[in-house]
Design an enzyme around this catalytic site. Structure first.
Site, PDB file in Angstrom:
ATOM      1  N   ASN A   9       0.849  -1.066   0.092  1.00 20.06           N
ATOM      2  CA  ASN A   9       0.045   0.051   0.123  1.00 20.06           C
ATOM      3  C   ASN A   9       0.894   1.148  -0.065  1.00 20.06           C
ATOM      4  O   ASN A   9       1.706   1.803   0.975  1.00 20.06           O
ATOM      5  CB  ASN A   9      -0.880  -0.024   1.075  1.00 20.06           C
ATOM      6  CG  ASN A   9      -1.752   1.205   1.392  1.00 20.06           C
ATOM      7  OD1 ASN A   9      -1.750   1.950   0.391  1.00 20.06           O
ATOM      8  ND2 ASN A   9      -2.538   1.178   2.438  1.00 20.06           N
ATOM      9  N   ARG A  94      -2.772  -2.066  -3.208  1.00 14.01           N
ATOM     10  CA  ARG A  94      -4.047  -1.263  -2.906  1.00 14.01           C
ATOM     11  C   ARG A  94      -4.108   0.061  -3.975  1.00 14.01           C
ATOM     12  O   ARG A  94      -3.056   0.455  -4.133  1.00 14.01           O
ATOM     13  CB  ARG A  94      -3.883  -0.783  -1.676  1.00 14.01           C
ATOM     14  CG  ARG A  94      -5.105   0.229  -1.108  1.00 14.01           C
ATOM     15  CD  ARG A  94      -5.039   0.724   0.206  1.00 14.01           C
ATOM     16  NE  ARG A  94      -6.178   1.657   0.271  1.00 14.01           N
ATOM     17  CZ  ARG A  94      -6.221   2.620   1.045  1.00 14.01           C
ATOM     18  NH1 ARG A  94      -5.247   3.035   1.631  1.00 14.01           N
ATOM     19  NH2 ARG A  94      -7.502   3.415   1.313  1.00 14.01           N
ATOM     20  N   HIS A 183     -12.937   3.257   0.831  1.00 11.91           N
ATOM     21  CA  HIS A 183     -12.672   2.338   2.019  1.00 11.91           C
ATOM     22  C   HIS A 183     -13.634   1.089   1.756  1.00 11.91           C
ATOM     23  O   HIS A 183     -13.944   0.248   2.414  1.00 11.91           O
ATOM     24  CB  HIS A 183     -13.476   2.954   3.203  1.00 11.91           C
ATOM     25  CG  HIS A 183     -12.771   4.018   3.809  1.00 11.91           C
ATOM     26  ND1 HIS A 183     -13.439   5.065   4.467  1.00 11.91           N
ATOM     27  CD2 HIS A 183     -11.419   4.322   3.908  1.00 11.91           C
ATOM     28  CE1 HIS A 183     -12.673   5.906   4.924  1.00 11.91           C
ATOM     29  NE2 HIS A 183     -11.430   5.262   4.577  1.00 11.91           N
ATOM     30  N   ARG A 244     -10.758  16.260   7.942  1.00 13.26           N
ATOM     31  CA  ARG A 244     -11.781  16.699   6.875  1.00 13.26           C
ATOM     32  C   ARG A 244     -13.158  16.822   7.398  1.00 13.26           C
ATOM     33  O   ARG A 244     -13.679  16.115   8.145  1.00 13.26           O
ATOM     34  CB  ARG A 244     -11.842  15.611   5.666  1.00 13.26           C
ATOM     35  CG  ARG A 244     -10.475  15.208   4.896  1.00 13.26           C
ATOM     36  CD  ARG A 244     -10.468  13.901   4.212  1.00 13.26           C
ATOM     37  NE  ARG A 244      -9.664  13.053   4.426  1.00 13.26           N
ATOM     38  CZ  ARG A 244      -9.713  11.793   4.345  1.00 13.26           C
ATOM     39  NH1 ARG A 244     -10.615  11.274   3.458  1.00 13.26           N
ATOM     40  NH2 ARG A 244      -8.719  10.925   4.783  1.00 13.26           N
ATOM     41  N   ASP A 286      -6.813  13.544  16.559  1.00  8.25           N
ATOM     42  CA  ASP A 286      -6.955  11.918  17.272  1.00  8.25           C
ATOM     43  C   ASP A 286      -8.033  12.094  18.079  1.00  8.25           C
ATOM     44  O   ASP A 286      -8.004  12.974  19.167  1.00  8.25           O
ATOM     45  CB  ASP A 286      -5.511  11.708  17.833  1.00  8.25           C
ATOM     46  CG  ASP A 286      -5.532  10.116  18.257  1.00  8.25           C
ATOM     47  OD1 ASP A 286      -6.485   9.734  18.907  1.00  8.25           O
ATOM     48  OD2 ASP A 286      -4.670   9.377  17.725  1.00  8.25           O
ATOM     49  N   GLU A 387      -8.426  -4.983   5.761  1.00 13.77           N
ATOM     50  CA  GLU A 387      -8.137  -4.701   4.377  1.00 13.77           C
ATOM     51  C   GLU A 387      -7.242  -5.481   3.687  1.00 13.77           C
ATOM     52  O   GLU A 387      -7.314  -6.147   2.504  1.00 13.77           O
ATOM     53  CB  GLU A 387      -8.031  -3.418   4.137  1.00 13.77           C
ATOM     54  CG  GLU A 387      -9.129  -2.472   4.522  1.00 13.77           C
ATOM     55  CD  GLU A 387      -8.691  -0.919   4.754  1.00 13.77           C
ATOM     56  OE1 GLU A 387      -8.171  -0.462   6.064  1.00 13.77           O
ATOM     57  OE2 GLU A 387      -9.198  -0.143   3.849  1.00 13.77           O
TER      58      GLU A 387
HETATM   59  P1  AMP Z   1      -7.270   4.445  11.340  1.00 11.75           P
HETATM   60  O1  AMP Z   1      -7.399   5.581  10.387  1.00 11.75           O
HETATM   61  O2  AMP Z   1      -8.375   3.283  11.168  1.00 11.75           O
HETATM   62  O3  AMP Z   1      -5.969   3.929  11.627  1.00 11.75           O
HETATM   63  O4  AMP Z   1      -8.013   5.103  12.747  1.00 11.75           O
HETATM   64  C1  AMP Z   1      -6.729   5.964  13.688  1.00 11.75           C
HETATM   65  C2  AMP Z   1      -7.887   6.988  14.428  1.00 11.75           C
HETATM   66  O5  AMP Z   1      -8.562   6.120  15.145  1.00 11.75           O
HETATM   67  C3  AMP Z   1      -6.995   7.712  15.219  1.00 11.75           C
HETATM   68  O6  AMP Z   1      -6.736   8.749  14.616  1.00 11.75           O
HETATM   69  C4  AMP Z   1      -8.025   7.976  16.270  1.00 11.75           C
HETATM   70  O7  AMP Z   1      -8.637   9.204  16.203  1.00 11.75           O
HETATM   71  C5  AMP Z   1      -8.987   7.014  16.424  1.00 11.75           C
HETATM   72  N1  AMP Z   1      -8.838   5.880  17.536  1.00 11.75           N
HETATM   73  C6  AMP Z   1      -7.836   4.832  17.671  1.00 11.75           C
HETATM   74  N2  AMP Z   1      -7.988   4.504  19.061  1.00 11.75           N
HETATM   75  C7  AMP Z   1      -9.003   5.260  19.711  1.00 11.75           C
HETATM   76  C8  AMP Z   1      -9.489   5.097  21.058  1.00 11.75           C
HETATM   77  N3  AMP Z   1      -9.322   4.317  21.650  1.00 11.75           N
HETATM   78  N4  AMP Z   1     -10.585   6.261  21.329  1.00 11.75           N
HETATM   79  C9  AMP Z   1     -10.859   7.141  20.300  1.00 11.75           C
HETATM   80  N5  AMP Z   1     -10.425   7.256  19.159  1.00 11.75           N
HETATM   81  C10 AMP Z   1      -9.613   6.255  18.725  1.00 11.75           C
END
Ligand code: AMP
Length: 404
Positions: A9, A94, A183, A244, A286, A387
């Site tokens: 990816n 990907r 996605h 976004r 985050d 994925e």
């Molecule tokens: P991904 O793009 O699927 O890797 O998701 C990453 C995002 O998931 C992070 O930037 C967080 O905003 C959110 N995330 C991961 N763990 C937690 C958690 N325990 N509580 C809230 N948000 C989370």
């Protein structure tokens, strides 16, 4: 006989990889090359045998050199997982945008590469590095099948009534402006798992999938086919995301370009990187940080969670209407799998629609589980997405009917 698939990816400055042994779908190794083309490239390599991660810091000017380092790492005498490159039997890539050219994964040919190139103008951030990764891998491994797996493919079952914008028809004909959705590999994976958890044939299921990560999208899936999804022509549409904004009044874009003196490049970067949860909260992109700030009483963080949750609730309502019912809602991706508080907020006050969460069962992270109350009409599933496994499986299947 073993059959190993390398899943790749490539982002604009990163390469993520995983090696699967398809005899039992075990991950032999996975890793990330970060800051490709930027000084101080870092490769982090993890093996599936409990040993420490290997970290290599080396300046890598481009994806070809980056891929070369990945392959050297995979066959390294000390920390490699295969003896030589002949043990990689196929490579799965990907690819973010396949427009309406691809409704399934395909063996990469020159025509496929041209179609990926034809999508550069509608996916300028994603398709060029995806193609760079394909070409780098083909140069280094010319004798194995390479397969492209598209983020858009699963959504190709949408009907014009769902994918068309109310814009002059000519812009659809001329520029292919329509909704595509993204996605798709994740929505596909969790749909399959949800049908298994419902213990029903896929064709008899009505499923709403919520991929809530840094990027986020929802999909309404009827009998295994996508009816509607929240991302559109690009991944900017729909839900509020880390950086976004999702849906906004289109006039705001014009207004901001004028007021903040931004051209098309600046506004594109602004909408992709500065808005969403980051912009509204002023805390972080985050949701862990935002939730912590909200608990600590930060009003903007609290507002951000509420705006985020309200948007998701809106899509659930819309999709229950689109599907005329719903067997289950699936939470997946970083936030969907882990954010106990946000799942609870999303499902709150939805009992009119038959959605009732069990707050105790909901206290889980990152594993497949039904968190709905016993008397909830709609099941609520947490399903970790995978994925890479979908890409590995498609690659394995296609490679076996198209050996090079
Ligand atoms: P991904 O793009 O699927 O890797 O998701 C990453 C995002 O998931 C992070 O930037 C967080 O905003 C959110 N995330 C991961 N763990 C937690 C958690 N325990 N509580 C809230 N948000 C989370």
């Amino acid at each position: 006989m073993s059959f190993n698939v390398l899943v790749v990816n490539c982002g604009s400055s990163s390469i993520k990889y995983q090696v699967f042994d398809m005899t039992d779908e075990r991950v032999l190794a996975q890793g990330l090359v970060d800051r490709v083309g930027i000084l101080g490239t870092v490769l982090t390599h993890k093996r599936n045998n409990g040993t420490d991660d290997v970290v290599i810091v080396k300046d890598l000017p481009d994806h070809t050199v980056g891929m070369k380092l990945v392959l050297e790492t995979l066959i390294h005498a000390e920390y490699g997982v295969i003896k030589d490159l002949s043990e990689i039997n196929a490579v799965g890539h990907r690819v973010v945008h396949g427009a309406d050219y691809f409704s399934r994964s395909v063996l990469i040919t020159d025509e496929v590469k041209q179609a990926i190139r034809d999508c550069f103008n509608i996916a300028p951030l994603h398709n060029p590095p995806n193609l760079m990764g394909i070409e780098a891998c083909q140069a280094l491994m010319p004798n194995v099948p390479h397969v492209a797996v598209f983020d858009t493919a699963f959504h190709q079952t949408m009907k014009p009534a769902n994918y068309m914008y109310a814009l002059p028809y000519e812009v659809y004909e001329k520029y292919k402006i329509r909704r595509y959705g993204f996605h798709g590999t994740s929505h596909y994976y969790v749909t399959q798992r949800a049908a298994a958890m419902l213990n029903k044939p896929l064709k008899d299921t009505k499923i709403i999938t919520l991929h809530l990560g840094n990027g986020a999208s929802a999909a309404a899936v009827n009998g295994g086919s996508v009816v509607d999804t929240s991302m559109g022509y690009t991944p900017l549409e729909g839900l509020v995301m880390g950086t976004r904004c999702g849906n906004i009044d289109p006039y705001i874009v014009i207004f901001l370009m004028e007021k903040l003196n931004m051209g098309s490049t600046e506004i594109n970067s602004y909408l992709n990187n500065k808005t969403g949860a980051l912009g509204l909260s002023g805390v972080s992109n985050d949701f862990r940080d935002i939730s912590e700030a909200a608990e600590g009483g930060n009003p903007r963080a609290q507002l951000t969670l509420q705006v985020y949750v309200n948007r998701v609730k809106g899509y659930i309502g819309t999709y229950i209407a689109a599907l005329n019912g719903c067997d289950c809602i699936v939470f997946t991706a970083g936030l969907g799998e882990n954010a106990v508080n946000i799942r609870e907020m999303i499902c709150e006050n939805m009992d009119y629609l038959g959605i009732k969460i069990d707050k105790d069962k909901n206290k889980v992270r990152g594993r497949e589980v039904d968190v709905a109350a016993d008397d909830s009409k709609v099941r609520i599933f947490v399903i970790p997405t995978n994925e890479e496994l979908v890409i590995a499986r498609d690659t394995y299947d296609i490679a076996n009917v198209n050996p090079v």
